[in-house]
Design a protein around this motif. Structure first.
Motif, PDB file in Angstrom:
ATOM      1  N   LEU A  65       5.776  -3.934  -2.313  1.00  0.00           N
ATOM      2  CA  LEU A  65       4.621  -3.126  -2.733  1.00  0.00           C
ATOM      3  C   LEU A  65       3.433  -3.254  -1.794  1.00  0.00           C
ATOM      4  O   LEU A  65       2.616  -2.338  -1.680  1.00  0.00           O
ATOM      5  CB  LEU A  65       4.206  -3.500  -4.153  1.00  0.00           C
ATOM      6  CG  LEU A  65       5.200  -3.141  -5.254  1.00  0.00           C
ATOM      7  CD1 LEU A  65       4.682  -3.600  -6.606  1.00  0.00           C
ATOM      8  CD2 LEU A  65       5.497  -1.658  -5.261  1.00  0.00           C
ATOM      9  N   GLU A  69       0.589  -0.379  -0.394  1.00  0.00           N
ATOM     10  CA  GLU A  69      -0.842  -0.597  -0.626  1.00  0.00           C
ATOM     11  C   GLU A  69      -1.598  -0.584   0.705  1.00  0.00           C
ATOM     12  O   GLU A  69      -2.686  -0.015   0.802  1.00  0.00           O
ATOM     13  CB  GLU A  69      -1.072  -1.920  -1.359  1.00  0.00           C
ATOM     14  CG  GLU A  69      -2.525  -2.214  -1.675  1.00  0.00           C
ATOM     15  CD  GLU A  69      -3.194  -1.182  -2.569  1.00  0.00           C
ATOM     16  OE1 GLU A  69      -4.443  -1.122  -2.542  1.00  0.00           O
ATOM     17  OE2 GLU A  69      -2.516  -0.413  -3.279  1.00  0.00           O
ATOM     18  N   ALA A  99       4.784   1.775  -6.441  1.00  0.00           N
ATOM     19  CA  ALA A  99       3.427   1.656  -5.896  1.00  0.00           C
ATOM     20  C   ALA A  99       2.493   2.740  -6.426  1.00  0.00           C
ATOM     21  O   ALA A  99       1.319   2.793  -6.061  1.00  0.00           O
ATOM     22  CB  ALA A  99       3.481   1.719  -4.369  1.00  0.00           C
TER      23      ALA A  99
END
Length: 133
Positions: A65, A69, A99
């Protein structure tokens, strides 16, 4: 690298998408090949270096993830405004959706998903994305 050849359908699709959307690339591929591939494919103009995100440099690989980001922060965009398009279920669909991104799966071989994620669409060829957007 000899197998990397331009595809006029992909080039025209990317050109049309670039008219209305900000395009970027997120790849787990090797750094030394990424920009050579873009050049050989005739796509460098659509993907400036600041929008090519290489896991090897970022330090996180899809589907971690943190790579998504990182991309979201660098592009300064809300997750809900990102459409992630790719051919790998775990990295490009499930990881991106986890995400908070929307996703489209390019699945020319009719593979079966390995999770319950529901992408925006499943397509066989990139040019089919134009009808979705």
């Amino acid at each position: 690298m000899d197998a990397v050849q331009p595809d006029t359908t992909v080039q025209s699709t990317i050109a049309r998408l670039a008219e209305e959307h900000t395009l970027g690339i997120v790849t787990n591929g090797p750094v030394d090949m990424a920009f050579i591939k873009l050049e050989r494919l005739g796509l460098s103009a659509y993907f400036p270096r600041e929008r090519v995100f290489l896991s090897e440099i970022i330090g996180h690989h899809k589907p971690d993830l943190r790579i998504y980001e990182h991309v979201r922060e660098k592009l300064r965009v809300e997750s809900k405004k990102v459409l992630f398009v790719g051919d790998t279920w775990e990295a490009d669909v499930a990881g991106a959706m986890d995400a908070g991104f929307s996703a489209v799966w390019i699945n020319p071989r009719g593979k079966k998903p390995t999770s319950e994620h529901q992408p925006l669409a499943v397509i066989e060829r990139l040019d089919q994305l134009l009808a979705i957007l």
